[in-house]
Design an enzyme around this catalytic site. Structure first.
Site, PDB file in Angstrom:
ATOM      1  N   TYR A 208      36.474  37.132  15.742  1.00 19.71           N
ATOM      2  CA  TYR A 208      35.626  37.682  14.680  1.00 19.71           C
ATOM      3  C   TYR A 208      34.963  39.012  15.032  1.00 19.71           C
ATOM      4  O   TYR A 208      34.207  39.554  14.230  1.00 19.71           O
ATOM      5  CB  TYR A 208      34.544  36.662  14.271  1.00 19.71           C
ATOM      6  CG  TYR A 208      33.683  36.152  15.413  1.00 19.71           C
ATOM      7  CD1 TYR A 208      32.578  36.878  15.854  1.00 19.71           C
ATOM      8  CD2 TYR A 208      33.979  34.942  16.041  1.00 19.71           C
ATOM      9  CE1 TYR A 208      31.789  36.412  16.892  1.00 19.71           C
ATOM     10  CE2 TYR A 208      33.194  34.471  17.078  1.00 19.71           C
ATOM     11  CZ  TYR A 208      32.105  35.197  17.499  1.00 19.71           C
ATOM     12  OH  TYR A 208      31.326  34.731  18.530  1.00 19.71           O
TER      13      TYR A 208
ATOM     14  N   ARG B 118      24.833  40.113  21.943  1.00 18.16           N
ATOM     15  CA  ARG B 118      25.308  39.256  23.035  1.00 18.16           C
ATOM     16  C   ARG B 118      26.680  39.767  23.460  1.00 18.16           C
ATOM     17  O   ARG B 118      27.616  39.822  22.661  1.00 18.16           O
ATOM     18  CB  ARG B 118      25.329  37.783  22.639  1.00 18.16           C
ATOM     19  CG  ARG B 118      26.119  37.431  21.397  1.00 18.16           C
ATOM     20  CD  ARG B 118      26.232  35.919  21.242  1.00 18.16           C
ATOM     21  NE  ARG B 118      26.815  35.540  19.968  1.00 18.16           N
ATOM     22  CZ  ARG B 118      28.112  35.546  19.691  1.00 18.16           C
ATOM     23  NH1 ARG B 118      28.984  35.933  20.616  1.00 18.16           N
ATOM     24  NH2 ARG B 118      28.555  35.189  18.503  1.00 18.16           N
TER      25      ARG B 118
ATOM     26  N   HIS C 175      29.555  33.337  21.911  1.00 17.53           N
ATOM     27  CA  HIS C 175      28.378  32.553  21.524  1.00 17.53           C
ATOM     28  C   HIS C 175      28.071  31.482  22.574  1.00 17.53           C
ATOM     29  O   HIS C 175      26.942  31.329  23.017  1.00 17.53           O
ATOM     30  CB  HIS C 175      28.632  31.894  20.167  1.00 17.53           C
ATOM     31  CG  HIS C 175      27.559  30.952  19.735  1.00 17.53           C
ATOM     32  ND1 HIS C 175      26.305  31.377  19.353  1.00 17.53           N
ATOM     33  CD2 HIS C 175      27.555  29.603  19.631  1.00 17.53           C
ATOM     34  CE1 HIS C 175      25.565  30.326  19.027  1.00 17.53           C
ATOM     35  NE2 HIS C 175      26.309  29.241  19.188  1.00 17.53           N
TER      36      HIS C 175
END
Length: 365
Positions: free
Chosen positions: A270, A257, A261
């Site tokens: 992250y 992706r 998110h």
């Protein structure tokens, strides 16, 4: 007695169209030119809506939204292998596949504006609603497939989920039941490398996710999830197996992706910008465009034409969804769960009523 090797297994990896648009002619599927152009347009529609949804969220016109950017090719290639009378069970990043199956764009907007009415799909669609709860939908898919087998309905069920879902117990129960009863289901794992912020390496120590199928007695295959052609070929074969009564198949689409998110996520915490840039080179939309161009099925003029058409469709869908929201009574959400609402629900309704009566400027803060 000496130790014996019980079983050995191998997991096949499939890529047909590489990052540069080069195709393996020996593996290239025979897809009609009209369908190729329609598939590209569907991917582009999902991408353009995705970008618009981010703007709408920043404007406070929708709630949080899970981006589909970077995953359009895998889910669409898999869905293309289905017949319209087959069942599709999505998670929440299968926008392109849902468009292919006939879902109006307005439903996506309505749903992410907070109205469950968006999950009321047209009657002709054999598709379950968008599933937000991670890992819940494989059980539903196996139930559908088992019911189809009992009723001798010659359909196939395809279910989508992410790599994070394979850490959920429901996923393993679904796989076990599917293997035991050899039901006509195709499991599609959209391995986008992260379960929110948890990297794939922290989900499983297995070399592939596809090999999990072996434990439950059916085949697994890993494909380049940014290659629509690979996703289609693997799914075409899996659907054929299921329809012939040969049981389930597990397809791991290795993808990424490109956005956070959801619009409520800060992916910079992250993962690195360098990692994202590397995956951008494998963008499924760009790759498929190169493929069409080499086949003389794409031109800049056509791209501009369909882009303008899609933007018009998005504008119309937004108008229709916001008009529907204006007619919704928010407090109705408390009226259809309990016959006799318990005290805590009544208290929540009273608090919500005060919130609804506030001016919009205060509600947004």
């Amino acid at each position: 007695m000496p130790r014996k090797v019980c079983e050995t297994f191998q997991i096949e990896y499939l890529q047909i169209l590489d990052e540069t648009g080069q195709v393996d002619a020996c593996l290239e599927p025979d897809i009609p030119a009209e369908d190729l152009r329609k598939l590209y347009r569907t991917m582009l529609a999902a991408r353009l809506l995705d970008r618009r949804m981010h703007v709408l969220q920043q404007q406070g016109r929708i709630g949080t939204f899970p981006s589909v950017q970077g995953q359009e090719g895998g889910c669409l290639g898999c869905a293309y292998a289905l017949r319209l009378d087959d069942w599709m069970v999505p998670s929440f990043r299968e926008t392109a596949a849902l468009f292919w199956r006939g879902l109006p764009m307005k439903n996506i907007l309505t749903y992410y504006m907070g109205m469950e009415e968006g999950n009321r799909f047209p009657d002709h669609m054999r598709d379950l609603p968008i599933a937000i709860t991670v890992g819940s939908q494989p059980l539903h898919a196996v139930g559908l497939a088992w019911a189809a087998r009992i009723r001798k309905d010659p359909v196939v069920v395809m279910v989508f989920f992410g790599d994070g879902a394979t850490s959920e117990g429901d996923f393993h129960e679904a796989c076990n039941m599917a293997g035991v009863f050899q039901v006509p289901v195709v499991f599609v794992c959209m391995n986008n490398q992260y379960a929110i912020s948890t990297p794939r390496a922290r989900q499983t120590h297995a070399q592939t996710i596809a090999q999990k199928a072996i434990a439950y007695g059916f085949p697994g295959i890993q494909v380049d999830g940014n290659d629509l052609l690979s996703a289609y070929v693997a799914s075409r074969d899996a659907v054929a197996r299921a329809r012939q009564g040969q049981g389930p198949t597990f397809i791991e689409c290795v993808t990424y992706r490109l956005s956070p998110h959801t619009t409520a996520d800060d992916a910079r915490r992250y993962r690195s910008d360098e990692e994202v840039r590397e995956w951008q080179k494998r963008d499924p939309l760009v790759r498929f465009r190169k493929y069409l161009e080499k086949r003389q099925l794409w031109s800049e003029a056509w791209e501009e034409e369909i882009t303008e058409e899609i933007r018009g469709e998005i504008d119309e869908a937004i108008r229709a969804a916001e008009a529907e929201r204006a007619r919704v009574e928010p407090l109705e959400m408390f009226d259809h769960v309990y016959g006799e609402p318990p005290p805590e629900v009544l208290a929540q309704r009273e608090e919500a009523a005060e919130f609804v009566d506030q001016p919009a400027s205060l509600r947004q803060t």
